[in-house]
Design a protein around this motif. Structure first.
Motif, PDB file in Angstrom:
ATOM      1  N   ILE A  44      23.288   9.558  10.349  1.00  0.00           N
ATOM      2  CA  ILE A  44      23.525   8.210   9.808  1.00  0.00           C
ATOM      3  C   ILE A  44      22.262   7.806   9.055  1.00  0.00           C
ATOM      4  N   ARG A  45      22.347   7.759   7.725  1.00  0.00           N
ATOM      5  CA  ARG A  45      21.167   7.517   6.897  1.00  0.00           C
ATOM      6  C   ARG A  45      20.974   6.013   6.687  1.00  0.00           C
ATOM      7  N   LEU A  46      20.371   5.369   7.685  1.00  0.00           N
ATOM      8  CA  LEU A  46      20.155   3.922   7.624  1.00  0.00           C
ATOM      9  C   LEU A  46      19.215   3.536   6.486  1.00  0.00           C
ATOM     10  N   GLY A  47      18.282   4.416   6.169  1.00  0.00           N
ATOM     11  CA  GLY A  47      17.315   4.114   5.119  1.00  0.00           C
ATOM     12  C   GLY A  47      17.940   3.968   3.759  1.00  0.00           C
ATOM     13  N   GLN A  48      19.061   4.654   3.536  1.00  0.00           N
ATOM     14  CA  GLN A  48      19.744   4.534   2.244  1.00  0.00           C
ATOM     15  C   GLN A  48      20.162   3.092   1.990  1.00  0.00           C
ATOM     16  N   GLY A 145       8.778  11.074   7.905  1.00  0.00           N
ATOM     17  CA  GLY A 145      10.086  10.519   8.221  1.00  0.00           C
ATOM     18  C   GLY A 145      10.849  10.159   6.959  1.00  0.00           C
ATOM     19  N   GLY A 146      11.937   9.469   7.136  1.00  0.00           N
ATOM     20  CA  GLY A 146      12.735   9.065   5.983  1.00  0.00           C
ATOM     21  C   GLY A 146      12.151   7.878   5.243  1.00  0.00           C
ATOM     22  N   GLY A 147      11.478   6.995   6.003  1.00  0.00           N
ATOM     23  CA  GLY A 147      10.946   5.789   5.386  1.00  0.00           C
ATOM     24  C   GLY A 147       9.441   5.703   5.363  1.00  0.00           C
ATOM     25  N   SER A 148       8.780   6.401   6.278  1.00  0.00           N
ATOM     26  CA  SER A 148       7.317   6.332   6.344  1.00  0.00           C
ATOM     27  C   SER A 148       6.738   7.668   6.783  1.00  0.00           C
ATOM     28  N   VAL A 170      13.706   9.572   2.213  1.00  0.00           N
ATOM     29  CA  VAL A 170      14.784   8.749   1.655  1.00  0.00           C
ATOM     30  C   VAL A 170      14.262   7.868   0.520  1.00  0.00           C
ATOM     31  N   ARG A 171      13.067   7.332   0.685  1.00  0.00           N
ATOM     32  CA  ARG A 171      12.461   6.536  -0.392  1.00  0.00           C
ATOM     33  C   ARG A 171      12.237   7.398  -1.630  1.00  0.00           C
ATOM     34  N   LEU A 172      11.752   8.624  -1.427  1.00  0.00           N
ATOM     35  CA  LEU A 172      11.504   9.514  -2.557  1.00  0.00           C
ATOM     36  C   LEU A 172      12.799   9.909  -3.257  1.00  0.00           C
ATOM     37  N   LEU A 173      13.839  10.155  -2.484  1.00  0.00           N
ATOM     38  CA  LEU A 173      15.131  10.503  -3.078  1.00  0.00           C
ATOM     39  C   LEU A 173      15.664   9.384  -3.972  1.00  0.00           C
ATOM     40  N   ASN A 174      15.374   8.155  -3.574  1.00  0.00           N
ATOM     41  CA  ASN A 174      15.834   6.995  -4.334  1.00  0.00           C
ATOM     42  C   ASN A 174      14.806   6.533  -5.383  1.00  0.00           C
ATOM     43  N   GLU A 175      13.811   7.379  -5.618  1.00  0.00           N
ATOM     44  CA  GLU A 175      12.786   7.131  -6.654  1.00  0.00           C
ATOM     45  C   GLU A 175      12.139   5.755  -6.477  1.00  0.00           C
ATOM     46  N   MET A 176      11.752   5.459  -5.234  1.00  0.00           N
ATOM     47  CA  MET A 176      11.163   4.160  -4.911  1.00  0.00           C
ATOM     48  C   MET A 176       9.647   4.215  -4.740  1.00  0.00           C
ATOM     49  N   ILE A 177       9.069   5.391  -4.947  1.00  0.00           N
ATOM     50  CA  ILE A 177       7.640   5.553  -4.723  1.00  0.00           C
ATOM     51  C   ILE A 177       6.889   5.573  -6.066  1.00  0.00           C
ATOM     52  N   PRO A 259      11.617  16.612  -0.969  1.00  0.00           N
ATOM     53  CA  PRO A 259      10.545  15.609  -0.960  1.00  0.00           C
ATOM     54  C   PRO A 259       9.643  15.695   0.262  1.00  0.00           C
ATOM     55  N   ALA A 260      10.187  16.107   1.407  1.00  0.00           N
ATOM     56  CA  ALA A 260       9.352  16.272   2.602  1.00  0.00           C
ATOM     57  C   ALA A 260       8.315  17.367   2.376  1.00  0.00           C
ATOM     58  N   THR A 261       8.754  18.475   1.794  1.00  0.00           N
ATOM     59  CA  THR A 261       7.837  19.588   1.523  1.00  0.00           C
ATOM     60  C   THR A 261       6.738  19.148   0.569  1.00  0.00           C
ATOM     61  N   LYS A 262       7.080  18.325  -0.392  1.00  0.00           N
ATOM     62  CA  LYS A 262       6.084  17.823  -1.351  1.00  0.00           C
ATOM     63  C   LYS A 262       4.984  17.034  -0.639  1.00  0.00           C
ATOM     64  N   ILE A 263       5.359  16.224   0.342  1.00  0.00           N
ATOM     65  CA  ILE A 263       4.365  15.444   1.096  1.00  0.00           C
ATOM     66  C   ILE A 263       3.435  16.375   1.865  1.00  0.00           C
ATOM     67  N   TYR A 264       4.001  17.378   2.538  1.00  0.00           N
ATOM     68  CA  TYR A 264       3.175  18.314   3.306  1.00  0.00           C
ATOM     69  C   TYR A 264       2.249  19.110   2.395  1.00  0.00           C
TER      70      TYR A 264
END
Length: 303
Positions: A44-48, A145-148, A170-177, A259-264
């Motif tokens: 359940i993707r609450l962050g979306q 995480g999805g949001g932080s 999730v923020r990165l997927l939605n181009e919010m960063i 996007p997670a891999t990009k952060i790491y």
């Protein structure tokens, strides 16, 4: 004399909701053992909802309520005596997050604690993380995480610095960063790791666990920066459909893993680390340890 207890942790994240049930094995004269009995993950993707429109939708609210009712029943049939449910950035930032938590408490009987990034990091730190920290080495702990994303620097076996940033899959997927966020994180990482030698990354989160599993490495062996970077390029070369069909990734993992891999990768590059350790620890594990150590906290499950 052997004593067996069962505790549970509910992790309400931005990309998924998890129920972890652990067997707690107590024996006089021996160290307490924590063994996973069951893990249920609901995508359940609450962050979306939370990060794009500011509140959790009716559809996802109903799904979440159903999930909590199911989790309550699962805890009952497993014989769980104590549990704690923690929600992170998605519910924290949703306008209706507190209202939804009250509805769930009333209709599902599950009490939810909406925690901030600092509290999340401290709970994760109550896991077996300390057993991995060697006093003569330095580490940058990165929990995506999805949001932080939580960053913690360890030096001389102690926490030297810690900070939570509003950047997640999730923020990165939605181009919010914005680029400014990346710059802020880069400055923080470089400032807090510049004088540290022999530094390694400790990564946690579902995506780095999946990357580790895909690597075929033996548990306990670290990933290399070169592997992580090459895997990032490979994942980008595949379509979403191919990542699901060819790599066998879950549909809700196949998009956020990039996007997670990009952060790491950026955390590794900015800190100068060459190795990424991937212990199987996370918020759920920390919750179990927390409610065991703080015997008067947590919530007793009503039979």
């Amino acid at each position: 004399m052997l004593k067996l207890r069962k505790f549970a942790a509910i992790d309400i994240g931005s990309n998924a909701i998890r129920l972890l049930i652990n067997n707690i094995i107590e024996e006089e004269g021996k160290e307490t053992q924590f063994r996973k009995s069951s893990l249920v993950r609901v995508p359940i993707r609450l962050g979306q909802d939370s990060f794009t429109v500011g509140e959790i939708s009716k559809a996802n609210s109903e799904r979440m309520l159903d999930a909590m009712k199911a989790f309550k029943l699962l805890m009952k049939v497993h014989g769980v005596e104590k549990y704690m449910a923690c929600a992170t950035s998605a519910m924290r930032e949703a306008n209706n997050g507190n209202e939804l938590a009250e509805i769930i408490a009333t209709k599902a009987g599950v009490q939810i604690d909406i925690i901030d990034g600092r509290r999340e990091a401290s709970i994760i730190a109550s896991t077996d993380l300390n057993t991995l920290i060697e006093s003569d080495k330095s580490y940058l702990y990165v929990d995506v995480g999805g949001g932080s994303t939580e960053f913690t620097v360890f030096n001389d076996g102690k926490i030297a610095a810690s900070k939570s940033f509003k950047i997640g899959t999730v923020r990165l997927l939605n181009e919010m960063i914005k680029d400014s966020i990346w710059i802020e994180i880069e400055k923080w990482v470089k400032k807090n790791t510049k004088d540290l030698n022999n530094i390694s990354i400790i990564g946690s989160g579902g995506n780095i666990n999946k990357l580790f599993k895909m690597s075929g490495q033996a548990q306990g062996d670290p990933l290399s920066f070169l592997y992580l970077n090459s895997q990032y390029q490979y994942l980008q070369s595949l379509s979403y459909d191919d990542r699901v069909t060819e790599l066998g990734l879950n549909p809700d993992r196949a998009d956020v893993i990039i996007p997670a891999t990009k952060i790491y990768i950026n955390a590794t590059k900015w800190s100068g680390a060459k190795k990424i350790h991937v212990p199987k620890i996370g918020l759920s594990d920390g919750i179990i340890k927390l409610i065991y150590s703080e015997k008067n906290e947590g919530i007793w499950l009503k039979k």
